[in-house]
Design an enzyme around this catalytic site. Structure first.
Site, mmCIF file in Angstrom:
data_model
loop_
_atom_site.group_PDB
_atom_site.id
_atom_site.type_symbol
_atom_site.label_atom_id
_atom_site.label_comp_id
_atom_site.label_asym_id
_atom_site.label_seq_id
_atom_site.Cartn_x
_atom_site.Cartn_y
_atom_site.Cartn_z
ATOM 1 N N LYS A 234 0.878 -1.086 0.126
ATOM 2 C CA LYS A 234 -0.010 0.009 -0.068
ATOM 3 C C LYS A 234 0.911 1.203 0.100
ATOM 4 O O LYS A 234 1.466 1.579 1.103
ATOM 5 C CB LYS A 234 -0.981 -0.070 1.091
ATOM 6 C CG LYS A 234 -2.034 -0.880 1.264
ATOM 7 C CD LYS A 234 -1.592 -2.231 1.712
ATOM 8 C CE LYS A 234 -2.943 -3.227 1.776
ATOM 9 N NZ LYS A 234 -2.427 -4.532 2.227
ATOM 10 N N ASP A 239 4.580 13.716 -5.657
ATOM 11 C CA ASP A 239 5.453 14.584 -6.132
ATOM 12 C C ASP A 239 6.855 14.270 -5.591
ATOM 13 O O ASP A 239 7.667 15.029 -5.275
ATOM 14 C CB ASP A 239 5.359 16.171 -5.626
ATOM 15 C CG ASP A 239 4.031 16.655 -6.409
ATOM 16 O OD1 ASP A 239 3.575 16.376 -7.327
ATOM 17 O OD2 ASP A 239 3.447 17.745 -5.616
ATOM 18 N N HIS A 410 -7.524 -4.248 10.975
ATOM 19 C CA HIS A 410 -6.775 -4.576 10.043
ATOM 20 C C HIS A 410 -5.239 -4.022 10.148
ATOM 21 O O HIS A 410 -4.658 -4.057 9.026
ATOM 22 C CB HIS A 410 -7.511 -4.266 8.528
ATOM 23 C CG HIS A 410 -7.109 -4.566 7.347
ATOM 24 N ND1 HIS A 410 -6.282 -3.882 6.179
ATOM 25 C CD2 HIS A 410 -6.983 -5.915 6.775
ATOM 26 C CE1 HIS A 410 -6.102 -4.560 5.393
ATOM 27 N NE2 HIS A 410 -6.282 -5.748 5.615
ATOM 28 N N ASP A 417 9.245 -2.303 22.526
ATOM 29 C CA ASP A 417 9.979 -1.491 23.936
ATOM 30 C C ASP A 417 9.558 0.204 23.785
ATOM 31 O O ASP A 417 10.376 0.840 24.383
ATOM 32 C CB ASP A 417 11.337 -1.560 24.074
ATOM 33 C CG ASP A 417 11.661 -3.088 24.339
ATOM 34 O OD1 ASP A 417 10.902 -3.854 25.145
ATOM 35 O OD2 ASP A 417 13.016 -3.440 24.122
#
EC number: 2.7.8.-
Length: 492
Positions: A234, A239, A410, A417
């Protein structure tokens, strides 16, 4: 006369049977040789040998489809060739940003080296990373980014679903292309199959938007390329300077998979400005070159890195079969083992192998608070049953398991830590770790990790912890059902 005919038919039948047995023996022997030619876990190898010997037609067909990880001979050659060309760019990045690693704590430097190994990209300082958690707001921000774009828009997603505000993103893209912005869209063939069947591809191309279908499923080529390897990344780049990445596909949660009975999908994304954006642009350029049949060589334009925008040290982590094999798996193992106080995982699909299970259980047993957050309801019943087959061992080792009931969680994240986070498209299962082309952002920053921890706490507020005593008393039939589903975990 009848006796002669009967003898002839009997002889012919026996001859055909012998031929069939001979062919069966040759085929089974050949595929057993193929199976053992690749070093794999002994149990997996014996399982495939058993299936091929017992059900030769079904077993051989299944092995050809999903038994190995090939992307096809032609595509493998192309990836190998382009990877050599791509390495020149990544080597330049590693040299340019070598000093940034010194800004990391000593314990994080070796981890960053692992993530950049095998032709990966290095840690870079000077980034601004913002966490966004409302899907509808994210879609509106996508539209705003598109409306403000001046030069280029590059989108790479597993799913572009039809309907709702996802269509508004498409309209904004068309408007951007008409005003002269260079637009490229790369979508997975299977994940976005409905989009490719719709009017949108033609509308995009008529507006001047370049569209490429990644890993198209071609009947008749399964013997050359595994059918279920997917582009699961994804990535949205504006630009060459701003990048969005995370767990969210181009979908409107109000309309996406509303018939699955799990509620709305719950996602999160990060918006990044700074030098690390050029690493995502590089990955997009590589994927675009590989999946576009008109391109034969990787010819990155070497867009200048975005200027420093903040104080966050971050690193892109791209992975996939053939391309950086097993680096992602090694990074996950290392992150788990490196945890000293607290480790939290959010994932919609949980299907680790023995190595990851041992790492999780060992980390919990040495006193680290390990928490797994997964959805209570899943869009795949088989995945849900298989995931729960791991619960008993995890609970007995001291791992805390929380089941989210506010929809299908999802978000994919790993928080170590409260100071290092892995955030992106990777599910904690063997498909993401071994088969899919995935993308993650590794963030070495306590402020960002604090924001991620706040998000995790909001998930926990909508979750119920699994009680080990109650879990041990569940009906026996559930135990058998979960273990049966577990046998399919390498395929899910």
């Amino acid at each position: 006369m009848n006796d002669l005919i009967n003898i002839f038919l009997k002889h012919t039948f026996e001859l055909n049977i012998n031929w069939l047995l001979c062919i069966h023996f040759i085929l089974v022997t050949y595929f057993i040789g193929v199976i053992i030619s690749v070093r794999r876990p002994v149990g997996v190898a014996f399982a495939w040998i058993f299936i091929v010997m017992t059900f030769p037609v079904f077993g051989i067909s299944l092995y050809v489809l999903i038994g190995e990880r090939p992307v096809g001979r032609k595509l493998t050659r192309k990836i190998t060739r382009m990877n050599r060309e791509y390495s020149e760019v990544t080597e330049g990045m590693r040299i340019k940003y070598a000093s940034d690693r010194q800004q990391l704590p000593i314990e994080s430097r070796s981890f960053s080296l692992l993530a950049e190994s095998n032709n990966g990209t290095p840690v870079v300082a000077g980034n601004k990373v913002d966490l966004h958690t409302n899907s509808l707001q994210i879609l509106q921000l996508f539209i705003d980014e598109i409306n403000q774009a001046k030069e280029s828009l590059h989108l790479e997603f597993y799913i572009w679903a039809l309907g709702g505000d996802a269509d508004r993103v498409g309209e904004a893209m068309i408007a951007a292309a008409k005003r002269g912005v260079a637009c490229r869209v790369l979508l997975d063939s299977l994940g976005s199959k409905d989009w490719f069947k719709s009017k949108w591809p033609a509308r995009f191309r008529n507006a001047g938007i370049e569209v490429t279908e990644a890993l198209p499923i071609q009947i008749g080529r399964f013997q050359f390329r595994r059918a279920d390897l997917r582009l699961h990344r994804k990535i949205f780049i504006i630009d060459n300077a701003i990048v969005w990445t995370g767990s969210m596909n181009l979908v409107d949660p109000r309309t996406f998979k509303q018939d699955s009975g799990v509620g709305e999908w719950v996602d999160a994304m990060v918006r990044v400005e700074g030098p690390v954006a050029s690493q995502f642009e590089l990955t997009f350029s590589f994927d675009w070159s590989v999946d576009n049949p008109r391109i034969t060589h990787f010819n990155n334009q070497r867009a200048p890195a975005a200027p420093n925008e903040g104080g966050v040290i971050a690193q892109e982590l791209a992975s996939g079969p053939v391309y950086r094999d097993d680096i992602l798996y090694q990074v996950m193992i290392s992150a788990i083992i490196d945890a000293r106080e607290e480790l939290t995982i959010t994932t919609p699909y949980f299907g680790p192998d023995d190595g990851l299970m041992q790492a999780l259980m060992g980390t919990a047993r040495r006193g680290v608070r390990v928490t797994l957050i997964a959805p209570k309801l899943n869009d795949s019943k088989l995945v849900a049953w298989s995931s729960r087959s791991y619960y008993a061992d995890l609970l007995n080792s001291g791992v805390h398991i929380a089941e989210f009931h506010g929809g299908l969680l999802h978000t994919k994240s790993l928080l170590v830590d409260k100071k290092t986070a892995i955030f992106g498209s990777v599910n904690f299962d063997q498909r993401s770790l071994r088969l899919n082309f995935e993308i993650s952002l590794i963030v070495y920053n306590k402020d960002f990790c604090s924001k991620l921890e706040t998000l995790i706490e909001s998930y926990l507020a909508q979750s119920n912890y699994v009680d080990p005593k109650v879990w041990s008393k569940r009906p026996r039939w559930q135990h058998y059902l979960e273990n049966a589903a577990h046998l399919t975990s390498p395929l899910l």
